[in-house]
Motif scaffolding. Structure first.
Motif, mmCIF file in Angstrom:
data_model
loop_
_atom_site.group_PDB
_atom_site.id
_atom_site.type_symbol
_atom_site.label_atom_id
_atom_site.label_comp_id
_atom_site.label_asym_id
_atom_site.label_seq_id
_atom_site.Cartn_x
_atom_site.Cartn_y
_atom_site.Cartn_z
ATOM 1 N N LEU A 114 0.811 -1.209 0.000
ATOM 2 C CA LEU A 114 0.000 0.000 0.000
ATOM 3 C C LEU A 114 0.844 1.258 0.000
ATOM 4 N N SER A 115 2.118 1.139 0.320
ATOM 5 C CA SER A 115 2.995 2.312 0.355
ATOM 6 C C SER A 115 4.069 2.206 -0.719
ATOM 7 N N GLY A 116 5.138 1.479 -0.428
ATOM 8 C CA GLY A 116 6.234 1.391 -1.379
ATOM 9 C C GLY A 116 5.887 0.689 -2.672
ATOM 10 N N GLY A 117 5.001 -0.300 -2.599
ATOM 11 C CA GLY A 117 4.633 -1.032 -3.805
ATOM 12 C C GLY A 117 3.992 -0.137 -4.850
ATOM 13 N N TRP A 118 3.144 0.794 -4.408
ATOM 14 C CA TRP A 118 2.532 1.759 -5.331
ATOM 15 C C TRP A 118 3.577 2.727 -5.880
ATOM 16 N N THR A 119 4.331 3.341 -4.976
ATOM 17 C CA THR A 119 5.235 4.412 -5.376
ATOM 18 C C THR A 119 6.312 3.923 -6.335
ATOM 19 N N ALA A 120 6.725 2.666 -6.214
ATOM 20 C CA ALA A 120 7.751 2.130 -7.097
ATOM 21 C C ALA A 120 7.314 2.116 -8.554
ATOM 22 N N GLN A 121 6.015 2.151 -8.800
ATOM 23 C CA GLN A 121 5.505 2.099 -10.173
ATOM 24 C C GLN A 121 5.387 3.484 -10.807
ATOM 25 N N LEU A 122 5.623 4.546 -10.066
ATOM 26 C CA LEU A 122 5.373 5.898 -10.554
ATOM 27 C C LEU A 122 6.160 6.258 -11.818
ATOM 28 N N PRO A 123 7.448 5.877 -11.948
ATOM 29 C CA PRO A 123 8.178 6.250 -13.171
ATOM 30 C C PRO A 123 7.579 5.651 -14.438
#
Length: 400
Positions: A114-123
């Motif tokens: 819910l935190s890092g897993g989402w943000t890692a996909q931003l690029p």
């Protein structure tokens, strides 16, 4: 695929999942207390969900990095997390409490999704030039969730019961599944690229964090800052009771910190290149240290100002941390680095809260002073690691 997936869809999904996550902790505590009538059992449920994140984060990140469609794996993790919350609720009062705690621990393994897993996909969602602004907006979803989640949990528990609050938190997490499922694919990541084992990739991710000074500095400073944040959170109830006239006002103080974090990141999103993220990391820790020192005054006005200052430090620090991770992490290890970092921060927060609780009962000012010292130590820790490094572009060239 990127052109079809908008940043707005990403932010809506991330905000829903994170609001459900922030809501789930208080909701579970209230449901546990309503079922067992014990504060110990209630806090044990929350501890079970959070403490296992430290183990689940690195493995989940490694699996996301290996997936050709990481969004589908992320959606599966979100779905299982929501189901786990429902299973905990069903188990309360029906299963032995130790079994319910075990379900909570297993559910917590998926928390970093819910935190890092989402943000890692931003690029993969926004082009490189838009990433600084997207980072700030992504960090705003955390602040918005920390503001809305506990308020929703408390309000629903009061009106409709704690069980309803748990169900709604699971529903919010579940509502993020479509946004996760449709995340862009990792083109070029096929079967031929999966030659190494998960264990070797876990080791590789740890080596990247340790060998890249900017990443190591940011990770260490953010984790130590989270220890101080956990200590402040443990003091909030007593601050509300002794300074503002009611224990319930401690929740208001948490809301003040969330609002100031949200506003500061909104300003940062308008001027995303105004400050180097490496500078923001340590400067924000100093802001938090000054805020915590001010809170020791024990008077209403200084305490409220201190809590607002804390949010001003926390919000930009989170956005800066994301920026450094995106800049320094090799693409094939990005998910692992983000989820591992999230796990370490969750653990740091839990350690800080557990240490400050007993200290605050003995001396509230002493606990706040200790938290201020830890936040100052976080800023100093940034400079402990030497700054010499090869350019990030060279890193990517040699590691990809």
């Amino acid at each position: 695929m990127k052109s079809r997936y908008s940043l707005r869809l990403y932010l809506v999904g991330a905000a829903a999942a994170r609001a459900g996550d922030e809501m789930s902790g208080p909701a579970l505590m209230l449901a546990g207390f309503a079922s067992a009538g014990s504060t110990t059992d209630a806090s044990s449920l929350l501890a079970g969900v959070t403490i296992s994140a430290a183990a689940g984060g690195p493995l989940l990140g490694a699996l996301l990095d290996r997936a050709e469609r990481p969004g589908r794996l992320l959606a599966g993790a979100l779905g299982l997390y929501a189901v786990g919350l429902g299973a905990i609720l069903v188990g309360l009062g029906r299963l032995p409490f130790t079994v319910t705690i075990l379900i909570a621990v297993l559910t917590g393994l998926l928390g970093p999704a819910l935190s890092g897993g989402w943000t890692a996909q931003l690029p993969r969602v926004v082009p490189g030039d838009g990433l600084p602004r997207a980072n700030a907006l992504d960090a705003m979803t955390f602040s918005a969730a920390s503001l809305a989640g506990p308020a929703l949990a408390g309000g629903l528990a009061e009106v409709l019961g704690a069980s309803t609050a748990v169900v709604v938190s699971a529903g919010l997490i579940g509502s993020a599944l479509p946004g996760a499922w449709m995340l862009p694919a990792c083109h070029g990541r096929g079967r031929g690229s999966r030659t190494s084992s998960v264990i070797s990739e876990l080791a590789a991710g740890i080596r990247v964090v340790m060998r890249r000074p900017p990443l190591a500095r940011a990770t260490l400073t953010s984790v130590v800052s989270c220890v101080a944040q956990g200590m402040l959170t443990a003091c909030m109830v007593l601050l509300g009771e002794r300074v503002l006239g009611g224990a319930g006002h401690g929740a208001m103080l948490l809301s003040c910190a969330a609002v100031s974090a949200l506003v500061s990141n909104a300003v940062l999103a308008r001027f995303p290149r105004s400050l180097a993220p490496d500078t923001v990391i340590w400067a924000s820790a100093l802001v938090q240290a000054a805020a915590l020192a001010l809170a020791t005054a024990g008077q209403p006005a200084p305490v409220i100002v201190a809590v607002l200052m804390t949010g001003i430090g926390e919000g930009p620090q989170l956005a800066a941390l994301f920026a450094i991770r995106h800049r320094e992490a090799p693409d094939h290890l990005r998910g692992q680095i983000f989820t591992t970092g999230a796990s370490l921060k969750i653990t740091g927060f839990a350690v800080g809260a557990s240490v400050a609780g007993p200290v605050a009962i003995w001396s509230l000012q002493g606990a706040l002073a200790l938290a201020a010292s830890v936040a100052a130590l976080a800023a100093l820790a940034f400079f402990v690691i030497p700054s010499t490094r090869v350019g990030s572009a060279g890193h990517r060239a040699t590691s990809s």
